[in-house]
Scaffold this motif. Structure first.
Motif, PDB file in Angstrom:
ATOM      1  N   VAL A  82       0.891  -1.155   0.000  1.00  0.00           N
ATOM      2  CA  VAL A  82       0.000   0.000   0.000  1.00  0.00           C
ATOM      3  C   VAL A  82       0.930   1.206   0.000  1.00  0.00           C
ATOM      4  O   VAL A  82       1.746   1.352   0.914  1.00  0.00           O
ATOM      5  CB  VAL A  82      -0.903   0.031   1.249  1.00  0.00           C
ATOM      6  N   GLY A 110       5.163   5.214  -3.963  1.00  0.00           N
ATOM      7  CA  GLY A 110       5.956   6.129  -3.142  1.00  0.00           C
ATOM      8  C   GLY A 110       7.449   5.843  -3.265  1.00  0.00           C
ATOM      9  O   GLY A 110       7.877   5.018  -4.073  1.00  0.00           O
ATOM     10  N   THR A 124       3.176   0.822   3.263  1.00  0.00           N
ATOM     11  CA  THR A 124       4.286   1.770   3.193  1.00  0.00           C
ATOM     12  C   THR A 124       3.763   3.065   2.565  1.00  0.00           C
ATOM     13  O   THR A 124       4.457   3.765   1.839  1.00  0.00           O
ATOM     14  CB  THR A 124       5.516   1.179   2.472  1.00  0.00           C
ATOM     15  N   SER A 137       4.324   2.132   8.922  1.00  0.00           N
ATOM     16  CA  SER A 137       4.222   3.536   9.345  1.00  0.00           C
ATOM     17  C   SER A 137       3.849   3.596  10.829  1.00  0.00           C
ATOM     18  O   SER A 137       3.445   2.593  11.410  1.00  0.00           O
ATOM     19  CB  SER A 137       3.171   4.256   8.498  1.00  0.00           C
ATOM     20  N   PRO A 138       3.973   4.779  11.439  1.00  0.00           N
ATOM     21  CA  PRO A 138       3.829   4.839  12.896  1.00  0.00           C
ATOM     22  C   PRO A 138       2.403   4.864  13.464  1.00  0.00           C
ATOM     23  O   PRO A 138       2.218   4.652  14.649  1.00  0.00           O
ATOM     24  CB  PRO A 138       4.555   6.137  13.249  1.00  0.00           C
ATOM     25  N   PHE A 165       8.807   1.211  10.233  1.00  0.00           N
ATOM     26  CA  PHE A 165      10.138   0.674   9.924  1.00  0.00           C
ATOM     27  C   PHE A 165      11.197   1.277  10.840  1.00  0.00           C
ATOM     28  O   PHE A 165      11.219   2.482  11.051  1.00  0.00           O
ATOM     29  CB  PHE A 165      10.555   1.003   8.479  1.00  0.00           C
ATOM     30  N   ASN A 168       8.767  13.114   0.103  1.00  0.00           N
ATOM     31  CA  ASN A 168       7.323  13.278   0.330  1.00  0.00           C
ATOM     32  C   ASN A 168       6.903  12.874   1.742  1.00  0.00           C
ATOM     33  O   ASN A 168       5.942  13.408   2.295  1.00  0.00           O
ATOM     34  CB  ASN A 168       6.537  12.484  -0.723  1.00  0.00           C
ATOM     35  N   ASP A 169       7.643  11.923   2.333  1.00  0.00           N
ATOM     36  CA  ASP A 169       7.385  11.538   3.717  1.00  0.00           C
ATOM     37  C   ASP A 169       7.584  12.765   4.615  1.00  0.00           C
ATOM     38  O   ASP A 169       6.754  13.063   5.481  1.00  0.00           O
ATOM     39  CB  ASP A 169       8.354  10.399   4.088  1.00  0.00           C
ATOM     40  N   LYS A 218      10.144   0.107  14.628  1.00  0.00           N
ATOM     41  CA  LYS A 218      10.455   1.109  15.641  1.00  0.00           C
ATOM     42  C   LYS A 218       9.600   0.971  16.893  1.00  0.00           C
ATOM     43  O   LYS A 218      10.074   1.162  17.999  1.00  0.00           O
ATOM     44  CB  LYS A 218      10.173   2.485  15.028  1.00  0.00           C
TER      45      LYS A 218
END
Ligand code: NAD
Length: 524
Positions: A70, A74, A237, A289-290, A314, A348-349, A480
């Motif tokens: 997903v 990116g 992601t 992602s967080p 990650f 972009n992140d 993480k």
């Protein structure tokens, strides 16, 4: 990209009365040794060695696996896809430093080794690639697909990402151009408003609904059928979302969450809808992602369906260093008193994280990463005492994907002295994250082929083989803010996380945990 899995050949075999190889399985009997601690009447700890005998069963047939991302369009999505193509075709490309060849550096599974044992005659260590300890899928054989709210084909998206060398891009361009992400679900409130201009490839509807779950399930089914896959693993992601509020009656239980989706409740995020679709479809789902994709209702739903989930975020650069360095400092008896972490990035992140609510998700995930190490050292820290810890992230377009992370570790040493360690870490973010995506997918798939039963668990005999818990905390090394089964401890220390991964895989082939005692070299 119609890869056929390469036949798996074992690099070694275990010779032991506890290990049996059949054509289809490796079966092992493994004695797990732990120490149980109680306190006696005078307040003294009493430590009692404990043994549990487990039977493990590993399915030896390496399946044909699809990896659906997903956020395929990116930076991470395009980089990992190009990387797999480059490896599959053994590409070599010119750079200003000379030719470079495709590799899987940065992947624990593909780029690191583990000690198998000691060579009988020379007494030297024998190490094998991590990938060979169990019959794992080779990343070259993964069939890649997925979704993105941006409809760019992957060749253009790879250009937009500005990560790879032009000479490499030129060689994968044709294949990448043929790959176009499936339309995705887009609920604007969950990601930064500055992302709106790329959202041209969306499924109708701007809040959760059952039709979205069903659409994503049929996307997975179609992908599986079209590519003749045995299994699909899905990984988020895509952009970091804001946190979802946990609301009693909405996302606190599996039934409430399903009902909330049916009712179109605004607090159900796209990533949670993906998670639910994957759980119902029996496809392992990992969140890179967080944000809190795995609301309590999603975890309960996964448990109910024996579906595998893993997350969150990650662990690629700054936090990976942190979880190694802090482990070292505190275990060296040095009292870490503060960590100041600054980041700036221009991809972009970074743009998405320049919005407060999305930054907050990242801040939470980056903040708790030393807790277990601090809590374990009762000599340095009083109960509840903590080093100061701050995390700053700024968007700086010029540096692109070359993220900068500046960390200052400030510690108290002998007799009131101080030690300051300052780190300046520069790296292409997506080149660190891509191998982690591969590790997460390969390990999650492997876990679907491992079963266990205990000869004696709480005194009772279990006769049925079963899988591991739905929440795959074995993936912690790559993450993480590791998600663990409800009520179980979170391990952040990098060495322990690697130890768990290594030793669980070893146990499955009846090998003892990697022990660094090397008595054979100390007692002769
Ligand atoms: P990116 O912005 O380049 O890529 C994200 C992609 O997701 C974009 O193409 C976007 O269009 C797409 N997207 C957004 N919402 C979507 C949705 N609902 N459905 C489908 N697609 C959607 O970001 P990136 O650099 O590839 O990072 C991806 C994620 O990984 C971010 O959340 C980031 O925080 C996380 N992460 C990255 C790293 C790293 O790169 N080192 C480390 C930790 C976490």
């Amino acid at each position: 990209h119609q890869a056929t899995p390469s036949a798996h050949e074992d690099l070694f075999q275990v010779e032991s009365p506890n290990v049996v190889y059949t054509d289809s399985e490796i079966r092992s009997k493994y004695t797990y040794r732990t120490t149980s601690v109680t306190k006696n009447a005078s307040g003294k700890f009493v430590a009692t060695p404990k043994e549990t005998v487990y039977d493990f069963k590993v399915d030896r047939k390496v399946p044909k696996v699809g990896m659906m991302l997903v956020g395929l369009g990116g930076n991470n999505g395009t980089t990992v896809t190009a990387g797999i193509l480059a490896n599959r075709r053994g590409l070599v490309w010119e750079t200003r430093e000379g030719p470079r060849a495709a590799n899987y550096y940065g992947s624990v599974i593909m780029g690191s080794t583990m000690k198998l044992g000691t060579e009988a005659e020379t007494m030297k260590d024998v190490s094998i690639p991590f990938h060979d300890v169990l019959p794992m899928v080779h990343p070259n054989d993964l069939v890649v697909g997925g979704w993105d709210i941006s409809g760019m084909n992957l060749a253009e998206a790879m250009d937009r990402a500005a990560v790879l060398e032009p000479t490499l891009k030129a060689q994968v361009k044709k294949e990448m151009a043929q790959m176009v992400p499936l339309p995705s679900i887009y609920y604007p409130d969950f990601i930064a408003a500055n992302q709106e201009d790329r959202a041209g490839n969306v499924i109708e509807g701007s809040k959760a609904c059952t039709a979205h779950v069903e659409k994503l399930r049929s996307d997975i089914k179609d992908f599986k059928a079209k590519n003749a896959l045995d299994k699909v693993v899905v990984l988020w992601t895509a952009n970091t979302e804001r946190y979802a509020d946990i609301i009693p009656g909405i996302n606190d239980t599996a039934d409430n969450l399903l009902k909330a989706i049916e009712d179109g409740h605004e607090e159900v995020s796209p990533s949670t809808v993906f998670a639910v679709a994957c759980i119902l479809e029996g496809a392992p789902f990992i969140n890179g992602s967080p944000q809190n994709t795995f609301v309590p209702g999603a975890i309960q739903l996964a448990e109910r369906h024996n579906a595998f989930i893993g997350g969150d975020d990650f662990k690629s650069g700054q936090t990976k260093m942190k979880s190694a360095l802090v482990d070292f400092l505190i275990n060296a008896g040095i009292k870490l008193t503060s960590i100041a972490s600054y980041n700036h990035l221009g991809n972009n992140d970074g743009k998405n994280l320049s919005s407060q609510k999305q930054f907050r998700s990242k801040e939470i995930s980056k903040s708790n990463v030393v807790d277990d190490m601090v809590e374990a050292n009762t000599v340095l820290y009083k109960k509840g005492e903590h080093p100061d810890h701050t995390v700053v992230i700024k968007y700086m377009p010029a540096v692109g994907d070359n993220k900068r992370a500046l960390d200052e570790y400030y510690a108290e040493i002998f007799l009131g002295g101080h030690q300051t360690i300052s780190i300046f870490n520069v790296c292409e973010d997506s080149l660190l994250a891509s191998p982690l995506i591969i590790d997460l997918v390969v390990v999650a798939e492997m876990m679907t082929r491992i079963q266990w039963k205990a000869s004696s668990r709480n005194g009772a005999e279990t006769n049925e083989y079963r899988g591991f818990h739905s929440v795959l905390s074995i993936l912690s090394y790559m993450l993480k803010a590791p998600l663990t089964p409800p009520g179980t401890p979170v391990i952040n220390a990098l060495a322990k996380q690697r130890g768990a991964l290594t030793n669980i895989f070893r146990a499955c082939v009846g090998l003892e945990p990697e022990s660094d005692m090397t008595l054979e070299h100390k007692l002769f």
